[in-house]
Design a protein around this motif. Structure first.
Motif, PDB file in Angstrom:
ATOM      1  N   LEU A  99       0.894  -1.068  -0.074  1.00 15.42           N
ATOM      2  CA  LEU A  99      -0.091  -0.070  -0.016  1.00 15.42           C
ATOM      3  C   LEU A  99       0.818   1.156  -0.014  1.00 15.42           C
ATOM      4  N   ILE A 100       1.836   1.247   0.909  1.00 17.31           N
ATOM      5  CA  ILE A 100       2.890   2.429   0.912  1.00 17.31           C
ATOM      6  C   ILE A 100       3.433   2.578  -0.452  1.00 17.31           C
ATOM      7  N   ARG A 101       3.693   1.523  -1.024  1.00 17.03           N
ATOM      8  CA  ARG A 101       4.554   1.741  -2.394  1.00 17.03           C
ATOM      9  C   ARG A 101       3.508   2.313  -3.488  1.00 17.03           C
ATOM     10  N   HIS A 102       2.509   1.961  -3.443  1.00 19.56           N
ATOM     11  CA  HIS A 102       1.106   2.146  -4.313  1.00 19.56           C
ATOM     12  C   HIS A 102       0.950   3.837  -4.146  1.00 19.56           C
ATOM     13  N   ILE A 103       1.053   4.162  -2.936  1.00 15.97           N
ATOM     14  CA  ILE A 103       0.799   5.462  -2.320  1.00 15.97           C
ATOM     15  C   ILE A 103       1.630   6.581  -3.156  1.00 15.97           C
ATOM     16  N   PHE A 104       3.161   6.263  -3.043  1.00 12.43           N
ATOM     17  CA  PHE A 104       3.874   7.099  -3.673  1.00 12.43           C
ATOM     18  C   PHE A 104       4.072   6.992  -5.036  1.00 12.43           C
TER      19      PHE A 104
ATOM     20  N   TYR B 276      11.512   3.941  -7.561  1.00 14.41           N
ATOM     21  CA  TYR B 276      12.510   3.623  -6.589  1.00 14.41           C
ATOM     22  C   TYR B 276      12.257   4.524  -5.091  1.00 14.41           C
ATOM     23  N   PRO B 277      11.628   5.950  -5.188  1.00 13.00           N
ATOM     24  CA  PRO B 277      11.495   6.545  -3.987  1.00 13.00           C
ATOM     25  C   PRO B 277      10.331   5.635  -3.292  1.00 13.00           C
ATOM     26  N   ALA B 278       9.334   5.098  -3.965  1.00 15.15           N
ATOM     27  CA  ALA B 278       8.333   4.345  -3.518  1.00 15.15           C
ATOM     28  C   ALA B 278       8.818   3.270  -2.784  1.00 15.15           C
ATOM     29  N   ARG B 279       9.836   2.543  -3.250  1.00 12.03           N
ATOM     30  CA  ARG B 279      10.609   1.554  -2.466  1.00 12.03           C
ATOM     31  C   ARG B 279      11.044   1.837  -0.887  1.00 12.03           C
ATOM     32  N   ARG B 280      11.900   3.068  -1.051  1.00 10.32           N
ATOM     33  CA  ARG B 280      12.500   3.621  -0.027  1.00 10.32           C
ATOM     34  C   ARG B 280      11.496   4.003   0.990  1.00 10.32           C
ATOM     35  N   ALA B 281      10.083   4.433   0.615  1.00 13.29           N
ATOM     36  CA  ALA B 281       9.299   4.632   1.632  1.00 13.29           C
ATOM     37  C   ALA B 281       8.587   3.593   2.316  1.00 13.29           C
ATOM     38  N   CYS B 282       8.867   2.134   1.774  1.00 14.38           N
ATOM     39  CA  CYS B 282       8.534   0.973   2.357  1.00 14.38           C
ATOM     40  C   CYS B 282       9.567   0.640   3.357  1.00 14.38           C
ATOM     41  N   LYS B 283      10.861   1.173   3.347  1.00 20.60           N
ATOM     42  CA  LYS B 283      11.819   0.471   4.532  1.00 20.60           C
ATOM     43  C   LYS B 283      11.745   1.390   5.629  1.00 20.60           C
TER      44      LYS B 283
END
Length: 413
Positions: free
Chosen positions: A313-318, A396-403
């Motif tokens: 969900l976080i990845r999809h948001i960004f 890439y930024p969306a993946r960083r948000a997941c971490k």
């Protein structure tokens, strides 16, 4: 997907809390818009050049020519009938006589390529009669001592309709001998208004007059050919020449004007490559926007994760966050590009009036204005490319948000 889209929209509305995020987001959006608009305008201009090449140049020059390897063509009527019966891809044909001469008006001389054409058949094979000013083609007849001059040639000789000029025709001579050219007085029946080099060295006389001037009898130089597929003229005319009962040489418009078409296609391909680079650079500004947005929204992300939000969900948001930025920039760019392309000719006229001179010189180019034609397939390709690059830049930024670790972030506040 609906929840992630809704959350991304709420995040974008709240971005004004960080001035840096807001500024970078606006810059990236407008960079995409300007890049897309520029590419649509450039592609529309190339479409316009291709249209004018087809309508102006290729409508007045024959698609190809057939002529004997040596001497003149005597049985041209038989060959014309043979082409009509056996070559379905050949639309029409007409005889012509071609020779080089000089046109003289007082002390002014101009080299000219004289074309002897049949006034009736020429109307069936070419749009050339439509470019003769003041409808003078209708009174262009044999045995009247008439000549039609290209506008560039008429301007250099300082002649107009109704003036008389001298046509100097070279006369074949024996070796080591030089004969004076044959001089004929002709009246300028009309002016052929064609832009570019086409009008600088062309003159037309009736076919029978040209035959008489060269003492050819009923012979002609060759046959002008029009085909049903302009871009396969070489193959069609070559095949027709092979099927004739006698050896004939041929050429097509590609030999004389193919470089114009190839240049337009090459520039179009370069612009598609530039499209990927320019829009790519603009779209990857989204990376900067999202990296800062992720940093700015760390607390919100941590809260969402404690409420049960998954990394997906976080990845999809960004990803939605970046795609929305690309979508806004793309829509603005498409609207701006289409509007400017629609009025490109008028805009350039205004620029030329401010500059005080023409950008395209009609003595060099085959047109003296900047044409434009919008192809919505080009617009769609540019738009879809921009959206795909926006999607890739957001990943890439969306993946960083997941971490982000919720415990560490919430403990720091």
């Amino acid at each position: 997907m609906i929840l992630s889209l809704f959350t991304a929209i709420r995040f974008r509305r709240g971005r004004r809390k960080s001035g840096m995020v807001s500024l970078i987001s606006i810059v990236s959006t407008f960079s995409i818009a300007i890049g897309i608009a520029a590419l649509i305008i450039g592609l529309s201009a190339m479409n316009g050049f291709e249209r004018e090449l087809h309508n102006r140049v290729l409508s007045v020059v024959p698609h190809g020519q057939l002529y004997p390897e040596i001497g003149n063509l005597d049985n041209w009527r038989d060959i014309q009938q043979e082409l009509k019966d056996n070559s379905p891809n050949i639309v029409s044909s007409a005889p012509f006589v071609s020779f080089t001469g000089l046109v003289e008006n007082g002390s002014k001389l101009g080299a000219v390529e004289v074309q002897g054409v049949d006034p009736v058949q020429e109307q069936q094979i070419s749009a050339l009669p439509n470019y003769v000013l003041n409808d003078k083609w209708s009174s262009f007849k044999a045995d009247q001592q008439q000549i039609i001059l290209g506008s560039g040639l008429a301007k250099s000789l300082a002649v107009s309709e109704g003036d008389w000029v001298s046509l100097l025709i070279p006369v074949s001579s024996e070796p080591n001998q030089l004969k004076s050219p044959r001089r004929v007085r002709l009246q300028v029946q009309g002016i052929l208004e064609l832009s570019g080099s086409l009008s600088n060295n062309i003159a037309l006389v009736p076919l029978s007059d040209a035959q008489n001037l060269l003492d050819m009898g009923d012979s002609v130089t060759g046959l002008m050919i029009n085909v049903n597929n302009l871009y396969q003229a070489n193959q069609i005319i070559g095949l027709a020449a092979l099927n004739l009962n006698e050896n004939m040489t041929f050429n097509s418009w590609e030999n004389s004007f193919g470089f114009m078409y190839r240049d337009i296609q090459m520039i179009r391909q370069i612009m598609y490559l530039a499209m990927i680079v320019v829009i790519g650079v603009a779209c990857f500004n989204i990376v900067s926007t999202l990296v800062i947005a992720v940093k700015d929204k760390q607390r919100d992300i941590a809260i969402l994760k404690t409420l049960g939000a998954t990394n997906r969900l976080i990845r999809h948001i960004f990803i939605w966050y970046g795609v929305i930025s690309g979508l806004i920039g793309s829509i603005i760019g498409v609207i701006l590009g289409v509007l400017m392309s629609w009025q490109l000719s008028n805009i350039m006229k205004g620029v030329e009036s401010l500059m005080g001179h023409k950008i395209l010189n009609s003595n060099i180019y085959f047109i003296d204005f900047l044409p434009s034609e919008i192809h919505f397939l080009d617009v769609l390709i540019v738009f879809v490319t921009a959206m795909l690059l926006s999607l890739i830049a957001s990943y890439y930024p969306a993946r960083r948000a997941c971490k982000i670790d919720p415990a560490r972030i919430l403990n720091s506040f």
